[in-house]
Each structure stands twice: as C-alpha cells, then as structure tokens.
Scaffold this motif. Structure first.
Motif, PDB file in Angstrom:
ATOM      1  N   ILE A 143       0.812  -1.219   0.000  1.00 61.44           N
ATOM      2  CA  ILE A 143       0.000   0.000   0.000  1.00 61.44           C
ATOM      3  C   ILE A 143       0.848   1.273   0.000  1.00 61.44           C
ATOM      4  N   ARG A 144       2.168   1.144  -0.052  1.00 61.92           N
ATOM      5  CA  ARG A 144       3.031   2.331  -0.002  1.00 61.92           C
ATOM      6  C   ARG A 144       2.768   3.305  -1.156  1.00 61.92           C
ATOM      7  N   PRO A 145       2.609   2.854  -2.419  1.00 65.86           N
ATOM      8  CA  PRO A 145       2.307   3.826  -3.484  1.00 65.86           C
ATOM      9  C   PRO A 145       0.997   4.579  -3.251  1.00 65.86           C
ATOM     10  N   ILE A 146      -0.018   3.879  -2.743  1.00 65.97           N
ATOM     11  CA  ILE A 146      -1.295   4.530  -2.456  1.00 65.97           C
ATOM     12  C   ILE A 146      -1.135   5.522  -1.314  1.00 65.97           C
ATOM     13  N   MET A 147      -0.365   5.146  -0.301  1.00 63.49           N
ATOM     14  CA  MET A 147      -0.108   6.059   0.809  1.00 63.49           C
ATOM     15  C   MET A 147       0.553   7.339   0.317  1.00 63.49           C
ATOM     16  N   ALA A 148       1.492   7.209  -0.615  1.00 64.35           N
ATOM     17  CA  ALA A 148       2.197   8.383  -1.134  1.00 64.35           C
ATOM     18  C   ALA A 148       1.236   9.311  -1.874  1.00 64.35           C
ATOM     19  N   ILE A 149       0.379   8.737  -2.716  1.00 59.64           N
ATOM     20  CA  ILE A 149      -0.557   9.559  -3.491  1.00 59.64           C
ATOM     21  C   ILE A 149      -1.560  10.247  -2.575  1.00 59.64           C
ATOM     22  N   VAL A 150      -2.113   9.494  -1.612  1.00 65.46           N
ATOM     23  CA  VAL A 150      -3.086  10.075  -0.679  1.00 65.46           C
ATOM     24  C   VAL A 150      -2.446  11.186   0.137  1.00 65.46           C
ATOM     25  N   PHE A 151      -1.201  10.977   0.583  1.00 71.62           N
ATOM     26  CA  PHE A 151      -0.526  12.001   1.376  1.00 71.62           C
ATOM     27  C   PHE A 151      -0.260  13.260   0.558  1.00 71.62           C
ATOM     28  N   ILE A 152       0.142  13.097  -0.702  1.00 75.79           N
ATOM     29  CA  ILE A 152       0.399  14.254  -1.563  1.00 75.79           C
ATOM     30  C   ILE A 152      -0.876  15.060  -1.777  1.00 75.79           C
TER      31      ILE A 152
END
Length: 320
Positions: A233-242
């Motif tokens: 889920i790290r790529p999704i976490m990055a997009i959501v955080f951005i």
C-alpha cells in the motif's frame, strides 16, 4: 561543411495525416468508451474550468452593475489589503494549524484500520465492523456539530462525568483552546473508516501465500505487516498524502462555521469562514475572491513541493 537534412513538406504532411487517421480509427473503434467518458469531461469543463474566468474579479474593483469586464482594474490591491490586515496572522495560522495537525493525526488512522481489518478472517464479522466504521461518513456536518454541542455542553453527558470526577464542568465549545482538537477528533471519527476503503481494497490483492510462507519462515504478525502489507500500500499512501498535503489550506467551511461561537472565534476563524463573511455577508466579492485565490495558490505550491519531496524519498513514485 555540416550535413543538412532536408525535410520534404509533402512527406511531413502525409505523416501528420496518417497519425490523425490512426487517432480517428481508434476513436471509431472504441467510440462507446468515449461516449461514456464525455459526460465527465463536460461536467469537469463546465464546473471546474469555466468558473476560473470569475477569478479575474480578484484583480478588479468589482461592481455587479458593471460586470466583470466593465469593472475597473485594481491589480494586487485586494491581496495587499488582506496581507496587511490585522487579522491576517490569526486567520492564516488558524487555518495552517488546523490543517497541519488534522493531516498529521488523521492520515495514519485509516491505514491502521485497514491493517487491522485485513487480519479479520471471518467474512461476516469483517462486514459488520466495516459497516460500523463507514456509517459516520454519511452523517451530515450539521448533525455532527449538533451532536458535539449536545454531548459537550455544560449539562451534557461528558461534563456530567467530568463534574463527578473533578467537581466542575469544562466549556468545550466556548474555550478557543478546545476548538482545534474537537474539530480534528470528530473529523477522524467521521472520516477515518471511509478513508480506509482504498487501503482495504489494496490489501485484498496481497497473495495469502506470501503470509503463509513468511509464517513458515518464523515471521511474526508485525514482521509480516512491515514486509508484506506496508510495501503493497506504499504507493497509495504516497498519493493520498500528496493530495492531502496539497489541500492542506482547504478546510471544509461548513463544519468550522457551524462550530464557531463568539467565545472560540480567536481559534475558529479560518480563511474559508473569513471568505464567506467578507464575500457573501458583507458583499465585498473582489476582496473575498482575492483571499480565496491566495489560498488556492498556497495549495498549489504545497502540492508541487510535497510531490517533489515524496518522489525523492519514494524512489521516484509520486502523483505525477
């Protein structure tokens, strides 16, 4: 002498025509997909791009009688007025603090909920828990604020308990120091469950054999989460955080305005409520448009900055 390559205009025209023909051929072949996409594109154009024309009034002494183009040009006068106003520091810092602390405390909660839900193996229990977590998202801001005023009032159940323990109630909705935490915690309660859906969906794609193999190798639960679930889920976490950081100054107007009282105004007055008051209540449309545009520019700068930082830290993976 340098070699020069002559470009045949007719050959270039043929290539452009051939490229356009391939595009038209693809459109004809998949026309139904473009028909399905058309309503979304039209609505986005009408409600997102066309209203940008109205941002011009931030640079004019707008008069409803003269219209946007007929009003006199004012340049950066309204921006200077806002930046030099005595309320600027308070309003800006209230907005920044509420958004920043809200992001810091609310961002990890959906991730933790998704990781815990992923460990529930009984489908029936998992569905009931998800229903319980998602339900608050469908409660309107008006109802949420009404519940807060009832539960946190001097005669409410929370103060009944505090009075029994400490001997005196607390003025939660009147004291400025409580406003920010009440806002953030109620936001987490309302939206964390719904925000966890995207992480739950991503974790559903994890191959169970990876967990079985890790268990056979002696990995405990926390190790499996760290080395299997979190990388998934790290790529999704990055997009959501951005995206969340890019909208850090865009706080919902309704809830903050409804929670405002004359006593907690030093902490509850944010840019969104200020724009509403000077724009709709006072009728100063040009000034309120300038304040809103100032807020949007800050969001864009934050979005670009956070995306750049995340790409550097996340091996090139970012929003774009």
């Amino acid at each position: 002498m340098e070699n020069t390559v002559e470009v045949d205009p007719r050959a270039a025209a043929v290539r452009r025509k051939s490229s356009a023909g391939r595009v038209l051929q693809k459109v004809r072949k998949h026309y139904f997909l473009y028909v399905l996409l058309a309503p979304a594109l039209i609505l986005t154009l009408i409600f997102k791009y066309v209203p940008m024309y109205g941002a011009i009034i931030a640079f004019k002494d707008f008069s409803p009688i003269k219209g946007i183009m007929g009003s006199e040009w004012a340049g950066l006068k309204h921006f200077e007025k806002f930046l030099s106003s005595p309320n600027f520091d308070v309003i800006f810092m209230n907005t920044l603090k509420l958004s920043f602390f809200g992001l810091i405390f609310s961002f990890p909660v959906p991730i933790l909920l998704a990781l815990m839900l992923n460990q529930v193996r009984r489908a029936g229990v998992k569905k009931n828990v998800q229903l319980f977590l998602y339900a608050p998202n469908f409660i309107s801001a008006v109802v949420i604020v009404g519940m807060l005023f009832i539960f946190l009032s001097p005669t409410g159940p929370v103060n009944h308990l505090l009075t029994w323990i400490t001997g005196e109630p607390l003025m939660f909705m009147s004291e400025p120091k409580y406003f920010r935490w009440i806002y953030i915690l109620s936001d987490i309660w309302q939206g964390a469950g719904w925000a966890s859906i995207i992480y739950v969906a991503a974790l559903a794609n994890v191959d169970p054999e990876l967990h079985n193999a890790a268990s056979l190798d002696g990995a405990n639960l926390l190790q499996r989460i760290r080395h299997i679930d979190l990388p998934t889920i790290r790529p999704i976490m990055a997009i959501v955080f951005i995206l969340a950081a890019g909208g850090i100054m865009s706080i919902g107007f309704e809830k903050a305005y409804l929670m405002q009282t004359s006593m907690n105004l030093p902490a509850s007055e944010i840019i969104a409520t200020y724009v509403y008051k000077v724009g709709l209540q006072s009728g100063d449309y040009a000034y309120s448009a300038a304040v809103g545009l100032f807020n949007s520019v800050i969001n864009v700068v934050l979005l670009l900055t956070v995306n750049f930082i995340v790409k550097k830290l996340n091996e090139g993976e970012g929003l774009y």
